[in-house]
Design a protein around this motif. Structure first.
Motif, PDB file in Angstrom:
ATOM      1  N   UNK A  54       0.835  -1.207   0.000  1.00  0.00           N
ATOM      2  CA  UNK A  54       0.000   0.000   0.000  1.00  0.00           C
ATOM      3  C   UNK A  54       0.868   1.254   0.000  1.00  0.00           C
ATOM      4  N   UNK A  55       1.852   1.301   0.865  1.00  0.00           N
ATOM      5  CA  UNK A  55       2.664   2.498   1.018  1.00  0.00           C
ATOM      6  C   UNK A  55       3.594   2.717  -0.169  1.00  0.00           C
ATOM      7  N   UNK A  56       3.895   1.678  -0.890  1.00  0.00           N
ATOM      8  CA  UNK A  56       4.708   1.811  -2.094  1.00  0.00           C
ATOM      9  C   UNK A  56       3.904   2.354  -3.267  1.00  0.00           C
ATOM     10  N   UNK A  57       2.647   1.955  -3.351  1.00  0.00           N
ATOM     11  CA  UNK A  57       1.840   2.240  -4.540  1.00  0.00           C
ATOM     12  C   UNK A  57       0.855   3.393  -4.409  1.00  0.00           C
ATOM     13  N   UNK A 135     -16.169  -4.410  -0.402  1.00  0.00           N
ATOM     14  CA  UNK A 135     -16.633  -5.212  -1.537  1.00  0.00           C
ATOM     15  C   UNK A 135     -15.823  -4.902  -2.786  1.00  0.00           C
ATOM     16  N   UNK A 136     -15.111  -3.797  -2.813  1.00  0.00           N
ATOM     17  CA  UNK A 136     -14.239  -3.506  -3.955  1.00  0.00           C
ATOM     18  C   UNK A 136     -13.242  -4.632  -4.204  1.00  0.00           C
ATOM     19  N   UNK A 137     -12.884  -5.359  -3.142  1.00  0.00           N
ATOM     20  CA  UNK A 137     -11.913  -6.448  -3.280  1.00  0.00           C
ATOM     21  C   UNK A 137     -12.429  -7.577  -4.164  1.00  0.00           C
ATOM     22  N   UNK A 138     -13.738  -7.652  -4.367  1.00  0.00           N
ATOM     23  CA  UNK A 138     -14.311  -8.689  -5.221  1.00  0.00           C
ATOM     24  C   UNK A 138     -14.374  -8.246  -6.684  1.00  0.00           C
ATOM     25  N   UNK A 139     -13.908  -7.033  -6.949  1.00  0.00           N
ATOM     26  CA  UNK A 139     -13.978  -6.484  -8.304  1.00  0.00           C
ATOM     27  C   UNK A 139     -12.600  -5.982  -8.742  1.00  0.00           C
ATOM     28  N   UNK A 142      -6.778  -5.058  -5.501  1.00  0.00           N
ATOM     29  CA  UNK A 142      -5.961  -5.741  -4.485  1.00  0.00           C
ATOM     30  C   UNK A 142      -6.318  -5.205  -3.104  1.00  0.00           C
ATOM     31  N   UNK A 143      -6.164  -6.044  -2.100  1.00  0.00           N
ATOM     32  CA  UNK A 143      -6.566  -5.600  -0.767  1.00  0.00           C
ATOM     33  C   UNK A 143      -5.792  -4.384  -0.288  1.00  0.00           C
ATOM     34  N   UNK A 144      -4.564  -4.219  -0.701  1.00  0.00           N
ATOM     35  CA  UNK A 144      -3.813  -3.063  -0.220  1.00  0.00           C
ATOM     36  C   UNK A 144      -4.449  -1.742  -0.677  1.00  0.00           C
ATOM     37  N   UNK A 145      -5.323  -1.815  -1.681  1.00  0.00           N
ATOM     38  CA  UNK A 145      -6.007  -0.625  -2.175  1.00  0.00           C
ATOM     39  C   UNK A 145      -7.434  -0.525  -1.634  1.00  0.00           C
ATOM     40  N   UNK A 146      -7.759  -1.367  -0.670  1.00  0.00           N
ATOM     41  CA  UNK A 146      -9.123  -1.441  -0.144  1.00  0.00           C
ATOM     42  C   UNK A 146      -9.145  -1.340   1.378  1.00  0.00           C
ATOM     43  N   UNK A 147      -8.204  -1.994   2.045  1.00  0.00           N
ATOM     44  CA  UNK A 147      -8.233  -2.138   3.500  1.00  0.00           C
ATOM     45  C   UNK A 147      -7.124  -1.308   4.146  1.00  0.00           C
ATOM     46  N   UNK A 148      -7.062  -1.376   5.470  1.00  0.00           N
ATOM     47  CA  UNK A 148      -5.968  -0.763   6.211  1.00  0.00           C
ATOM     48  C   UNK A 148      -6.215   0.673   6.629  1.00  0.00           C
ATOM     49  N   UNK A 149      -5.295   1.180   7.450  1.00  0.00           N
ATOM     50  CA  UNK A 149      -5.355   2.568   7.889  1.00  0.00           C
ATOM     51  C   UNK A 149      -5.183   3.495   6.686  1.00  0.00           C
ATOM     52  N   UNK A 150      -5.778   4.674   6.797  1.00  0.00           N
ATOM     53  CA  UNK A 150      -5.655   5.660   5.732  1.00  0.00           C
ATOM     54  C   UNK A 150      -4.758   6.818   6.176  1.00  0.00           C
ATOM     55  N   UNK A 151      -4.342   7.624   5.206  1.00  0.00           N
ATOM     56  CA  UNK A 151      -3.421   8.727   5.466  1.00  0.00           C
ATOM     57  C   UNK A 151      -3.580   9.728   4.325  1.00  0.00           C
TER      58      UNK A 151
END
Length: 292
Positions: A54-57, A135-139, A142-151
């Motif tokens: 996530x932090x790389x992309x 639900x974006x993960x089903x379409x 990748x999870x790194x673009x869907x889940x996790x803390x935001x910044x």
């Protein structure tokens, strides 16, 4: 909470400073949000890998692309219940606290809110759907673009981001003079609404509720929009970009956070028995088939 002598500052999770006096289950409070690195622990390694990707992309350009892609709301149509049922098949790869399907966490959160705020049914529903954007993960996301803390993207990486600014060493925005200063592409105290937050299920679901004309109060919609924004609501970062008005939003998010975080446990609610109550709330606040 005092910093342990041998623990790097970047690994201290500031949310621990806001924790309740006791956990909402039998899990020790200190065990939540443990992002320490342990190559022998497959869950910790999965979490670390997800965040580093996530932090790389996650760049300003990527956030722009994802907003253009997802805010057309042309990927699928479904009722809120049917979309929630999809979360039976999702385990959040960024979550060190739970390896259960995300729908379990949805009901754990909602039911605890219901116990403490019995008369605020909009809040119960907010708890139930707060992670529905996953639900974006089903379409093909990748999870790194869907889940996790935001910044915030477009300015210097905040010190309190999980794994610290060093996890952005391969992100091109780290070296872009338009984006790597204190204010970056923003004006001082421009306000939360002007900030570009890393793309995730939070912003998507907030915009989804707006698009589908949900009747959940704005208070609940803002809880959803910023519930993963830990560097702000727990880390104390970005105050140079927010306003006094945003402090009210902060209090809403902090109240929600204790139900979102500290209700995770192995105790699974009787989901089938609870559906009739929550179906009534769905019909009241966001009925019918929605555009996702």
């Amino acid at each position: 909470m005092p910093t342990e002598v041998n623990q790097p500052v970047s690994m201290i999770d500031p949310s621990q400073l806001l924790r309740p006096e006791a956990a909402f289950n039998d899990k020790p409070i200190e065990a939540f949000r443990d992002y320490s690195i342990d190559d022998g622990d497959p869950i910790k390694e999965r979490v670390r890998r997800t965040y580093y990707e996530q932090h790389t992309n996650m760049t300003v350009d990527l956030v722009k692309q994802k907003r253009e892609k997802w805010l057309k709301f042309n990927h699928f149509k479904a009722t809120i219940k049917d979309a929630l049922i999809k979360l039976n098949e999702l385990v959040d790869e960024s979550d060190p606290d739970s390896d259960l399907p995300n729908i379990v966490h949805a009901f754990q959160t909602a039911e605890r809110i219901r116990e403490e705020h019995p008369d605020e049914d909009w809040y119960h529903l907010t708890g139930l759907i707060h992670d529905l954007g996953k639900v974006m993960a089903f379409y093909d996301e990748p999870q790194w673009c869907v889940v996790g803390d935001t910044f915030v993207v477009g300015c210097k990486w905040a010190d309190s981001i999980v794994y610290g600014p060093e996890s952005f060493k391969d992100n091109p925005d780290t070296y872009n003079p338009k984006y790597n200063t204190k204010y970056g592409m923003y004006e001082p105290n421009c306000g939360l609404d002007k900030l570009w937050i890393s793309w995730s299920h939070d912003e998507y679901l907030y915009q989804f509720l707006q698009h589908n004309k949900a009747k959940i109060p704005l208070k609940g919609q803002y809880m959803i929009r910023y519930h993963s924004f830990y560097p702000w609501h727990a880390g104390g970062d970005y105050r140079h970009l927010t306003t006094e008005k945003d402090e009210e939003v902060l209090q809403w998010v902090l109240d929600f956070n204790k139900y979102d975080l500290y209700t995770k446990s192995e105790k699974v609610p009787d989901i089938e028995a609870l559906w009739p109550y929550y179906e009534g709330l769905i019909e009241k606040y966001i009925p019918g088939v929605c555009e996702f």
